[in-house]
Enzyme design. Sequence first.
Site, PDB file in Angstrom:
ATOM      1  N   HIS A 165       0.870  -1.177   0.000  1.00  0.00           N
ATOM      2  CA  HIS A 165       0.000   0.000   0.000  1.00  0.00           C
ATOM      3  C   HIS A 165       0.907   1.227   0.000  1.00  0.00           C
ATOM      4  CE1 HIS A 165      -3.133  -2.788   1.996  1.00  0.00           C
ATOM      5  NE2 HIS A 165      -3.256  -2.775   0.687  1.00  0.00           N
ATOM      6  N   GLU A 168       1.408   4.042   2.692  1.00  0.00           N
ATOM      7  CA  GLU A 168       1.866   3.688   4.043  1.00  0.00           C
ATOM      8  C   GLU A 168       3.383   3.818   4.110  1.00  0.00           C
ATOM      9  OE1 GLU A 168      -2.035   0.825   4.309  1.00  0.00           O
ATOM     10  OE2 GLU A 168      -0.067  -0.118   4.435  1.00  0.00           O
ATOM     11  N   HIS A 258       3.093  -2.611   7.035  1.00  0.00           N
ATOM     12  CA  HIS A 258       1.994  -1.695   6.679  1.00  0.00           C
ATOM     13  C   HIS A 258       1.857  -0.556   7.683  1.00  0.00           C
ATOM     14  CE1 HIS A 258      -0.192  -4.129   3.566  1.00  0.00           C
ATOM     15  NE2 HIS A 258       0.651  -5.025   4.031  1.00  0.00           N
ATOM     16  N   GLU A 334       1.630  -3.697  11.505  1.00  0.00           N
ATOM     17  CA  GLU A 334       0.967  -2.399  11.310  1.00  0.00           C
ATOM     18  C   GLU A 334       1.564  -1.353  12.246  1.00  0.00           C
ATOM     19  OE1 GLU A 334      -1.438  -1.766   9.127  1.00  0.00           O
ATOM     20  OE2 GLU A 334      -2.198  -3.753   8.550  1.00  0.00           O
TER      21      GLU A 334
HETATM   22 ZN    ZN Z   1      -1.679  -1.553   4.332  1.00  0.00          ZN
END
Ligand code: ZN
Length: 374
Positions: A165, A168, A258, A334
Amino acid sequence: MNITSNFDGGNIEVISIDKPEDIKLKIRKDTNSHFFQWFYFRVVGASGYPCRYKILNANESAYPAWEEYQAVASYDNENWFRVPTTYENGQLIIKHQPKYNSVYYSYFAPFSYERHLRLIDNAQKSDLCVIQHVGETIENRNIDCLIIGTPDEDKKKIWIIARQHPGETMAEWFMQGVINRLIDTNDPVSQKLLDKAVFYLVPNMNVDGSIHGNLRTNSLGVNYNREWNNPSLEQSPEVFHIRNMMDKVGLDMCLDIHGDEELPYNFVSRNEGIPKYTERIKNLEQLFLDAWLSISPDFQDKTGYPKAEPGKANMSVCAKHIAQRFDCLSLTIEMPFKDNKNMPNPIHGWSPERSVNLGKSVLSAILLVADELR
Ligand code: ZN
């Protein structure tokens, strides 16, 4: 006054600049997609004015959880600090009186393509590191994989990939920490790890999307973290090539890095929902989490995503697909866009520096579990 985002990673649409206290903006959608959230723009000619930037479509963004979020600003694209930001009536309102005539605002500190190339080019100067060209992106940019350590049948193969992504960016700051610590020959943790393992590192899985200023997709609007079941050269060449390379060289552990738009914590997402969630994988996950908790106070395991029901995991998600495919330890990591609420920093919030440090710390955790990997 002028506002533009016509540069690497830029994203904003100017609706009106009638007066500094009432600047109306919108975030542009990811290319060929409905997702949007990432913004990054430059303002010139606003020095000394009490500016109010209103992002009118914030409530329609991919994750409209803007409460407690503070935008970042910088005068030099290097040092980023948080500026007062509120979420009112569906609009994100950034208030700032710039000290200089040129100022940047962004969702999080950007990680430019130039910085990406510098990171890779610098790493290859280490005797420990070689760059492998894996393939080309949709827009014909290189897909680079860094191999750190001397390949050996008996060593563990550890993969860390980031920025599927593209918005990010903390994920690539994290990779900078991983890469630079691994090639540091004065670091005993890295040296010990490289006796046991070879690292395969992809610091940016979505270079095209990064340059376009996208949050979640590549230039075609494809979300790479939903492509792992069935990647294709036409839609998702990065996933296609990297998954093939994983099959070829092998894989004993995988981390996919992420950022999370909502939760103000660092956390991991486990694999309890995959069909082949064995006791061994479950125990490895716990071992790794306990190791990391003991090493970095910035990491926690109390708050995260809700657990998936057994057999209900989305198997097109990288970490889950890889856990199943290789029967191994494979986790999504994350980091927050906001801050780590357990250890808040009012000036910077969660930042590039803290992301770098968290990346460094993960190597200490991996060292503690390396012998247990298959
Ligand atoms: Zn992500």
